[in-house]
Write an enzyme that holds these catalytic residues in place. Structure first.
Site, PDB file in Angstrom:
ATOM      1  N   CYS A  66      58.067  24.365  21.365  1.00  8.66           N
ATOM      2  CA  CYS A  66      57.123  25.335  21.918  1.00  8.66           C
ATOM      3  C   CYS A  66      55.837  24.535  22.116  1.00  8.66           C
ATOM      4  O   CYS A  66      55.877  23.298  22.137  1.00  8.66           O
ATOM      5  CB  CYS A  66      56.965  26.565  21.024  1.00  8.66           C
ATOM      6  SG  CYS A  66      56.275  26.262  19.396  1.00  8.66           S
ATOM      7  N   HIS A  99      66.689  14.111   2.577  1.00 11.81           N
ATOM      8  CA  HIS A  99      66.365  14.765   1.301  1.00 11.81           C
ATOM      9  C   HIS A  99      66.569  16.278   1.347  1.00 11.81           C
ATOM     10  O   HIS A  99      66.948  16.880   0.337  1.00 11.81           O
ATOM     11  CB  HIS A  99      64.899  14.512   0.916  1.00 11.81           C
ATOM     12  CG  HIS A  99      64.596  13.083   0.584  1.00 11.81           C
ATOM     13  ND1 HIS A  99      63.484  12.712  -0.147  1.00 11.81           N
ATOM     14  CD2 HIS A  99      65.243  11.936   0.872  1.00 11.81           C
ATOM     15  CE1 HIS A  99      63.460  11.393  -0.282  1.00 11.81           C
ATOM     16  NE2 HIS A  99      64.517  10.899   0.344  1.00 11.81           N
TER      17      HIS A  99
HETATM   18  C1  RB5 Z   1      52.683  29.535  24.175  1.00 13.99           C
HETATM   19  O1  RB5 Z   1      51.592  29.467  25.040  1.00 13.99           O
HETATM   20  C2  RB5 Z   1      52.366  29.001  22.779  1.00 13.99           C
HETATM   21  O2  RB5 Z   1      51.599  29.916  22.098  1.00 13.99           O
HETATM   22  C3  RB5 Z   1      53.657  28.702  22.063  1.00 13.99           C
HETATM   23  O3  RB5 Z   1      54.399  27.796  22.815  1.00 13.99           O
HETATM   24  C4  RB5 Z   1      53.589  28.038  20.705  1.00 13.99           C
HETATM   25  O4  RB5 Z   1      52.639  27.043  20.664  1.00 13.99           O
HETATM   26  C5  RB5 Z   1      53.601  28.897  19.545  1.00 13.99           C
HETATM   27  O5  RB5 Z   1      53.649  28.415  18.393  1.00 13.99           O
END
Ligand code: RB5
Length: 151
Positions: A66, A99
């Site tokens: 993400c 681990h």
């Molecule tokens: C998306 O814009 C962002 O908030 C997401 O990808 C992430 O960083 C969340 O943890």
């Protein structure tokens, strides 16, 4: 070894790069959200694809991206038998498996560069859990915590 990957919009570009890299290392990898770039997708939806696939043992290791890696790891650790962590360094990527039997690595597409991310996933994929008594004992304690809180 069966490996899967997913990403929201924050990890979309890095995901494409990592898939090619992992294939070049001789591994097969399944993209569980092989879609077009969607700036409005939500990390819980994209992250749960890998988390669920690891939890139900369809795959051995998973990679979730993400923007920061934070949302991905929060989602993944809500699933039984998933041991996920953000690793933005190579030491954690291998030690986490050796681990802690980490089976999901989470990366932030907005945090690390391509070259480091490639090394991290290679370390993660190649690492194996070390079968020593102390690591087994700690893993059993993790299972106990999971049993008490996730069922
Ligand atoms: C998306 O814009 C962002 O908030 C997401 O990808 C992430 O960083 C969340 O943890």
């Amino acid at each position: 070894m069966k490996i899967c990957i997913s990403a929201d919009h924050g990890g979309f570009e890095l995901k494409k790069i990592l898939i090619k890299h992992i294939q070049s290392l001789g591994f097969e990898i399944k993209d569980l959200n092989d879609t077009e770039y969607d700036p409005n997708d939500d990390y819980p939806d994209t992250s749960k694809l890998v988390a669920n696939a690891i939890s139900n043992k369809s795959y051995d290791k998973g990679i979730i991206l993400c923007g920061s890696g934070v949302g991905a790891s929060v989602v993944a650790n809500k699933y039984k038998d998933v041991r996920a962590a953000i690793c933005h360094d190579t030491y954690s990527a291998s030690q986490g498996v050796e681990h802690d039997d980490m089976n999901v690595v989470c990366l932030g597409g907005r945090i690390i560069g391509d070259a480091l991310a490639k090394e991290i996933v290679a370390e993660f994929i190649n690492a194996k859990f070390v079968d020593e008594e102390r690591f087994i004992r700690r893993k059993e304690k993790l299972d106990q915590i999971e049993e008490e809180n996730l069922s």
